[in-house]
Design a protein around this motif. Structure first.
Motif, PDB file in Angstrom:
ATOM      1  N   VAL A  94      21.544 104.300  67.238  1.00  0.00           N
ATOM      2  CA  VAL A  94      22.727 105.127  67.013  1.00  0.00           C
ATOM      3  C   VAL A  94      22.803 105.383  65.512  1.00  0.00           C
ATOM      4  N   VAL A  95      22.880 106.643  65.111  1.00  0.00           N
ATOM      5  CA  VAL A  95      22.828 106.991  63.686  1.00  0.00           C
ATOM      6  C   VAL A  95      24.015 107.867  63.314  1.00  0.00           C
ATOM      7  N   PHE A  96      24.688 107.494  62.234  1.00  0.00           N
ATOM      8  CA  PHE A  96      25.806 108.270  61.699  1.00  0.00           C
ATOM      9  C   PHE A  96      25.273 109.420  60.852  1.00  0.00           C
ATOM     10  N   GLU A  97      25.839 110.611  61.073  1.00  0.00           N
ATOM     11  CA  GLU A  97      25.409 111.794  60.339  1.00  0.00           C
ATOM     12  C   GLU A  97      26.622 112.520  59.772  1.00  0.00           C
ATOM     13  N   SER A  98      26.565 112.859  58.491  1.00  0.00           N
ATOM     14  CA  SER A  98      27.640 113.605  57.844  1.00  0.00           C
ATOM     15  C   SER A  98      27.070 114.307  56.625  1.00  0.00           C
ATOM     16  N   PHE A  99      27.554 115.520  56.352  1.00  0.00           N
ATOM     17  CA  PHE A  99      27.017 116.312  55.254  1.00  0.00           C
ATOM     18  C   PHE A  99      28.108 116.689  54.253  1.00  0.00           C
ATOM     19  N   SER A 100      27.725 116.781  52.996  1.00  0.00           N
ATOM     20  CA  SER A 100      28.601 117.261  51.940  1.00  0.00           C
ATOM     21  C   SER A 100      27.749 117.989  50.909  1.00  0.00           C
ATOM     22  N   THR A 101      28.262 119.073  50.369  1.00  0.00           N
ATOM     23  CA  THR A 101      27.522 119.785  49.336  1.00  0.00           C
ATOM     24  C   THR A 101      27.429 118.970  48.051  1.00  0.00           C
ATOM     25  N   ALA A 102      28.193 117.884  47.978  1.00  0.00           N
ATOM     26  CA  ALA A 102      28.068 116.983  46.831  1.00  0.00           C
ATOM     27  C   ALA A 102      26.705 116.294  46.819  1.00  0.00           C
ATOM     28  N   ILE A 103      26.023 116.287  47.977  1.00  0.00           N
ATOM     29  CA  ILE A 103      24.742 115.585  48.104  1.00  0.00           C
ATOM     30  C   ILE A 103      23.614 116.535  48.494  1.00  0.00           C
ATOM     31  N   VAL A 104      23.762 117.264  49.587  1.00  0.00           N
ATOM     32  CA  VAL A 104      22.649 118.052  50.121  1.00  0.00           C
ATOM     33  C   VAL A 104      22.480 119.359  49.360  1.00  0.00           C
ATOM     34  N   ASP A 105      21.283 119.935  49.480  1.00  0.00           N
ATOM     35  CA  ASP A 105      20.978 121.145  48.732  1.00  0.00           C
ATOM     36  C   ASP A 105      21.579 122.387  49.389  1.00  0.00           C
ATOM     37  N   GLU A 106      21.476 123.505  48.685  1.00  0.00           N
ATOM     38  CA  GLU A 106      22.092 124.745  49.150  1.00  0.00           C
ATOM     39  C   GLU A 106      21.485 125.219  50.464  1.00  0.00           C
ATOM     40  N   GLY A 107      20.179 125.027  50.631  1.00  0.00           N
ATOM     41  CA  GLY A 107      19.522 125.497  51.843  1.00  0.00           C
ATOM     42  C   GLY A 107      20.101 124.869  53.091  1.00  0.00           C
ATOM     43  N   LEU A 108      20.254 123.546  53.082  1.00  0.00           N
ATOM     44  CA  LEU A 108      20.815 122.868  54.244  1.00  0.00           C
ATOM     45  C   LEU A 108      22.292 123.220  54.400  1.00  0.00           C
ATOM     46  N   SER A 109      23.007 123.319  53.296  1.00  0.00           N
ATOM     47  CA  SER A 109      24.425 123.685  53.367  1.00  0.00           C
ATOM     48  C   SER A 109      24.599 125.032  54.061  1.00  0.00           C
ATOM     49  N   LEU A 110      23.706 125.980  53.766  1.00  0.00           N
ATOM     50  CA  LEU A 110      23.778 127.285  54.405  1.00  0.00           C
ATOM     51  C   LEU A 110      23.405 127.202  55.876  1.00  0.00           C
ATOM     52  N   ALA A 111      22.338 126.460  56.188  1.00  0.00           N
ATOM     53  CA  ALA A 111      21.876 126.348  57.575  1.00  0.00           C
ATOM     54  C   ALA A 111      22.930 125.700  58.466  1.00  0.00           C
ATOM     55  N   CYS A 112      23.647 124.715  57.925  1.00  0.00           N
ATOM     56  CA  CYS A 112      24.640 123.976  58.712  1.00  0.00           C
ATOM     57  C   CYS A 112      26.067 124.454  58.441  1.00  0.00           C
ATOM     58  N   ALA A 113      26.212 125.514  57.667  1.00  0.00           N
ATOM     59  CA  ALA A 113      27.520 126.107  57.373  1.00  0.00           C
ATOM     60  C   ALA A 113      28.489 125.097  56.782  1.00  0.00           C
ATOM     61  N   ILE A 114      28.030 124.376  55.759  1.00  0.00           N
ATOM     62  CA  ILE A 114      28.895 123.440  55.060  1.00  0.00           C
ATOM     63  C   ILE A 114      29.621 124.214  53.966  1.00  0.00           C
ATOM     64  N   TRP A 115      30.753 124.799  54.317  1.00  0.00           N
ATOM     65  CA  TRP A 115      31.489 125.651  53.388  1.00  0.00           C
ATOM     66  C   TRP A 115      32.561 124.871  52.624  1.00  0.00           C
ATOM     67  N   ARG A 116      32.917 123.708  53.127  1.00  0.00           N
ATOM     68  CA  ARG A 116      33.908 122.880  52.439  1.00  0.00           C
ATOM     69  C   ARG A 116      33.513 121.424  52.616  1.00  0.00           C
TER      70      ARG A 116
END
Length: 294
Positions: free
Chosen positions: A238-260
């Motif tokens: 079982v793996v926890f997953e969470s994204f923030s533009t504070a960490i991940v690059d622009e490409g992944l942020s765009l692919a996953c729609a991390i707008w905030r």
């Protein structure tokens, strides 16, 4: 639950060797026993060194990825399908070489918002390509798990029912499903029912909140999810997953729609997620034991 893990994107964008090693160390410090990396290109990383680090820290590595459009095995373009199969074979070898035990993610299509319906020919191409990749993975000692994701990230496999049909058509017992609560809460009518439907075909499980942030701060009803996992005797990672533009690059942020960003500090996020998942799992086990006795 075999091991509780965390996605490396909580710690690092994953572009450097140092970042990946730091992610291993931070995961171990927080008590996680496995970590998920994105696709590891052997020419960019020292896989042997990462493998040694993983063993020293007792943190198991898994890898997930999505295919680019020019390597889409669900395409009707033979060149794209061939390129995708080659990429998957290379990924399996990289997982093996880094000491990893699984390759998951959007392996069956491109990771993109499609502007068309999937085709019958594309479905068959994907099934055949995954069946071939499963043989390579089994020989390498690597589990192959297909992540079911929402409609904005693939047009092929969005639900558990679709995933079960797909893996049955591969004819391979080595292909399992990779379920993710973030995607399930958009696509499944009932998360717990989907987990029960998949049963022992689940090979990997992502815990992610509806807003990609702190667990419990979104709309997912967690108790039925954990009850279903305990009920089916789920005994894999079982793996926890969470994204923030504070960490991940622009490409992944765009692919996953991390707008905030729902978080900017990763240490408290990681600590909270581990405590939350362990608490919910223990509560589900107690409910199961009580109901069994009754």
């Amino acid at each position: 639950m075999k091991r509780l893990g965390i996605h490396s994107f909580v710690w690092t964008g994953g572009q450097t060797q140092e970042g990946l090693e730091m992610a291993l160390e931070k995961s171990a410090q927080h008590g996680y026993r496995c970590i998920e990396f994105a696709y590891l290109r052997p020419e960019l990383f020292d896989l042997d060194r990462l493998a040694r680090k993983s063993q020293e820290l007792d943190v198991q590595i898994g890898v997930t990825m999505g295919l680019p459009l020019d390597k889409d095995i669900s395409s009707t373009d033979p060149d794209a399908v061939a390129a995708g199969k080659a990429m998957l074979a290379d990924a399996v070898r990289a997982v093996r070489d880094v000491g990893g035990d699984k390759l998951g993610g959007i392996l069956y299509s491109a990771h993109t918002k499609y502007n068309r319906q999937p085709t019958a020919e594309g479905w068959k191409n994907s099934v055949h390509a995954i069946a071939e990749t499963a043989q390579i993975a089994e020989a390498a000692g690597v589990d192959l798990v297909l992540e079911l994701v929402n409609r904005f990230e693939t047009n092929l496999l969005n639900t558990t029912a679709q995933g079960l049909k797909f893996i049955e058509e591969t004819g391979s017992d080595h292909v399992r499903l990779h379920l993710d609560t973030f995607h399930m809460q958009m696509e499944e009518a009932n998360l717990a029912a989907a987990i029960r439907l998949a049963g022992d075909k689940i090979g990997y499980f992502h815990i992610g909140e509806s807003n990609r942030g702190y667990l419990g701060d979104g709309t997912i009803d967690w108790d039925p999810v954990f009850d279903a996992l305990v009920e089916i005797g789920y005994a894999r990672d079982v793996v926890f997953e969470s994204f923030s533009t504070a960490i991940v690059d622009e490409g992944l942020s765009l692919a996953c729609a991390i707008w905030r960003d729902t978080w900017t500090e990763n240490d408290p996020l990681a600590a909270h997620a581990k405590q939350f998942i362990e608490l919910k799992w223990a509560e589900a086990e107690r409910r199961r034991a009580t109901n069994t006795r009754a």
